[in-house]
Design a protein around this motif. Structure first.
Motif, PDB file in Angstrom:
ATOM      1  N   PRO A 342       0.908  -1.155   0.091  1.00  0.00           N
ATOM      2  CA  PRO A 342      -0.006   0.044   0.009  1.00  0.00           C
ATOM      3  C   PRO A 342       0.972   1.201  -0.054  1.00  0.00           C
ATOM      4  O   PRO A 342       1.881   1.388   0.254  1.00  0.00           O
ATOM      5  CB  PRO A 342      -0.764  -0.074   1.354  1.00  0.00           C
ATOM      6  N   ASN A 343       0.346   2.348  -0.285  1.00  0.00           N
ATOM      7  CA  ASN A 343       0.939   3.492  -0.417  1.00  0.00           C
ATOM      8  C   ASN A 343       1.385   4.401   0.873  1.00  0.00           C
ATOM      9  O   ASN A 343       2.101   5.205   0.726  1.00  0.00           O
ATOM     10  CB  ASN A 343       0.256   4.576  -1.546  1.00  0.00           C
ATOM     11  N   LEU A 347       0.036   1.460   6.532  1.00  0.00           N
ATOM     12  CA  LEU A 347      -1.007   0.227   6.581  1.00  0.00           C
ATOM     13  C   LEU A 347      -0.289  -0.972   6.179  1.00  0.00           C
ATOM     14  O   LEU A 347      -0.997  -2.235   6.138  1.00  0.00           O
ATOM     15  CB  LEU A 347      -1.395   0.635   4.885  1.00  0.00           C
ATOM     16  N   ALA A 348       1.078  -1.025   6.500  1.00  0.00           N
ATOM     17  CA  ALA A 348       1.816  -2.331   6.528  1.00  0.00           C
ATOM     18  C   ALA A 348       1.303  -3.322   7.596  1.00  0.00           C
ATOM     19  O   ALA A 348       1.186  -4.677   7.214  1.00  0.00           O
ATOM     20  CB  ALA A 348       3.196  -2.208   6.672  1.00  0.00           C
ATOM     21  N   GLY A 349       1.077  -2.860   8.584  1.00  0.00           N
ATOM     22  CA  GLY A 349       0.613  -3.726   9.599  1.00  0.00           C
ATOM     23  C   GLY A 349      -0.790  -4.503   9.189  1.00  0.00           C
ATOM     24  O   GLY A 349      -1.061  -5.479  10.055  1.00  0.00           O
ATOM     25  N   GLU A 350      -1.534  -4.104   8.248  1.00  0.00           N
ATOM     26  CA  GLU A 350      -2.626  -4.657   8.006  1.00  0.00           C
ATOM     27  C   GLU A 350      -2.658  -5.943   7.115  1.00  0.00           C
ATOM     28  O   GLU A 350      -3.630  -6.609   6.835  1.00  0.00           O
ATOM     29  CB  GLU A 350      -3.468  -3.695   7.206  1.00  0.00           C
ATOM     30  N   LEU A 351      -1.472  -6.214   6.756  1.00  0.00           N
ATOM     31  CA  LEU A 351      -1.161  -7.281   5.736  1.00  0.00           C
ATOM     32  C   LEU A 351      -0.722  -8.461   6.365  1.00  0.00           C
ATOM     33  O   LEU A 351      -0.136  -9.351   5.793  1.00  0.00           O
ATOM     34  CB  LEU A 351       0.012  -6.835   4.686  1.00  0.00           C
ATOM     35  N   ALA A 361       6.511  -4.920   2.386  1.00  0.00           N
ATOM     36  CA  ALA A 361       5.887  -3.635   3.042  1.00  0.00           C
ATOM     37  C   ALA A 361       7.091  -3.397   4.152  1.00  0.00           C
ATOM     38  O   ALA A 361       7.177  -2.074   4.408  1.00  0.00           O
ATOM     39  CB  ALA A 361       4.563  -4.017   3.745  1.00  0.00           C
ATOM     40  N   ALA A 362       7.484  -4.288   4.949  1.00  0.00           N
ATOM     41  CA  ALA A 362       8.620  -4.047   5.997  1.00  0.00           C
ATOM     42  C   ALA A 362       9.726  -3.101   5.395  1.00  0.00           C
ATOM     43  O   ALA A 362      10.093  -2.287   5.742  1.00  0.00           O
ATOM     44  CB  ALA A 362       8.834  -5.269   6.632  1.00  0.00           C
TER      45      ALA A 362
END
Length: 415
Positions: A342-343, A347-351, A361-362
């Motif tokens: 995600p941009n 929001l990375a923790g939602e994956l 994402a990390a």
């Protein structure tokens, strides 16, 4: 491609209720927002769901989406920006925004991005290339970056229980995994995107702007330290020193089952498992390690921004569409559907639960793009970084080879 079922349904409703499609309930003019997306950026399912939801919420706006091929897209976008019949929204590569902005054909979206879209949380690797001289022309849409894909079975056989979290640990385990019968890591000699991350980690740059002009910077001490780390890591495998990661395709090499690690986007795992179904369930992912365990390593981040041409007829409606695509709800839908990042960093923790995407994402938090010079594409046409890397890996003096590559970069950036 256009969602024809929705278009026909909307048209029929207009005809029956109003005698035509010029007006919608409430008296507003019907507005058509033409959108150019790149081929395979989104699935048909995602596009249909977004179109239906958006048009339900905005009955006065109709979406007309066309997919474009990457080949030749630069010329096509440039002509569209200068023409009279211009689409309202265009998806472009994050590193392409500066070149299009230089033409003067883009709408400045700074106010919209700051006020409504939470721009302070965007991934730097998408946001920074979209900003030119303090104005935000490209709105970050999605990202992808490299991670380390590893063979869990080979790690276990070597007694390695956890992936490394620092570059020093990474070198140590790569050396341990490198045996007569297997590669500790498969790293081609000209994987310059991976090299860029190591250069950035050391505080170096591929090119820098001085006095309004760009010049190559591979010869700096910091950039040379990044190349030295690359050389050490690459030595723990038999990757070719004079080819990039596509010659041969590294996923096909990994699929043979005797390679412990490779650096690639997580979707490469699908290619590996298709080539060798016995590896299903045996692949793991971790972010490219940094110099300390406090943060992952820097990585090149690719992806797309959304731009709004200044000459488009429905600029206000276009901003509404961009706001929806770049908003949290559809960002998470896009990430889950397409395995993108995600941009926003928040929001990375939602994956969680998607191992490859989570690792990506990390790492994206430390993601960066190539230099923002409008001429950077000229560097990549006959990329001097690749032969520089090969020269160093084959024993040439790093400082001399780097200076030569820097000079060629400078020449390309000064047309």
């Amino acid at each position: 491609m256009k969602n024809r079922a929705l278009v026909l349904s909307t048209a029929l409703a207009c005809t029956l209720a109003l005698g035509g499609c010029g007006m919608v309930p409430g008296g507003s003019d019907q507005r058509t927002v033409r959108v150019w997306l790149m081929q395979n950026s989104v699935s048909e399912d995602f596009l249909n769901r977004f179109t239906e939801a958006f048009e339900d919420e905005h009955p006065d706006i109709e979406l007309d989406v066309t997919f474009q091929e990457w080949t030749g897209i630069g010329k096509k976008v440039t002509e569209a920006l200068a023409g009279k019949d211009t689409p309202e929204i265009i998806e472009v590569g994050n590193t392409q925004v500066a070149g299009y902005a230089e033409s003067g054909g883009l709408r400045d979206l700074t106010l919209e991005s700051v006020r409504d879209l939470g721009g302070d949380e965007w991934l730097p690797g998408l946001a920074e290339p979209g900003s030119v001289n303090g104005s935000q022309y490209g709105i970050p849409w999605y990202a992808a970056n490299r991670v380390v894909i590893y063979n869990k079975e080979l790690f276990a056989e070597a007694g390695i229980e956890e992936p490394p979290t620092t570059r020093a640990e990474w070198l140590e385990i790569s050396e341990k995994l490198d045996t007569a019968s297997q590669d500790g890591i498969y790293l081609a000699g000209q994987d310059w995107y991976t090299l860029a991350g190591f250069v950035w980690d050391e505080g170096g740059e591929l090119a820098v702007e001085k006095g309004g002009e760009w010049e190559g910077a591979l010869h700096s001490k910091a950039a040379l330290r990044g190349m030295e780390f690359y050389r050490e890591l690459q030595s723990h495998g038999d990757g070719p020193k004079d080819a990039d990661e596509e010659t041969p395709p590294q996923a096909q090499v990994f699929a043979k089952g005797r390679t412990a690690q490779m650096i690639a986007v997580p979707s490469a795992a699908t290619v590996i498992e298709k080539a060798n179904p016995e590896l299903k369930g045996k692949l793991g992912f971790f972010p490219v390690p940094g110099k300390s365990a406090e943060a992952p390593g820097s990585v090149f981040i690719g992806g797309s921004d959304l731009i709004v041409p200044e000459k488009s007829k429905e600029r206000a409606a276009a901003v509404e569409v961009v706001s929806a695509l770049a908003g949290e709800e559809w960002q998470l839908e896009l990430a889950r559907t397409m395995n993108y990042v995600p941009n926003k960093t928040t929001l990375a923790g939602e994956l969680e639960g998607a191992e490859g995407t989570s690792a990506m994402a990390a790492g994206a938090v430390r993601g960066r793009a190539t230099p923002s010079s409008p001429q950077w594409a000229e560097v990549e046409v006959d990329n001097p970084i690749k032969p520089y890397m090969t020269a160093v890996l084959q024993g040439a003096d790093p400082a001399t080879a780097a200076r030569s590559a820097s000079d060629r970069i400078t020449s390309a950036l000064r047309p």
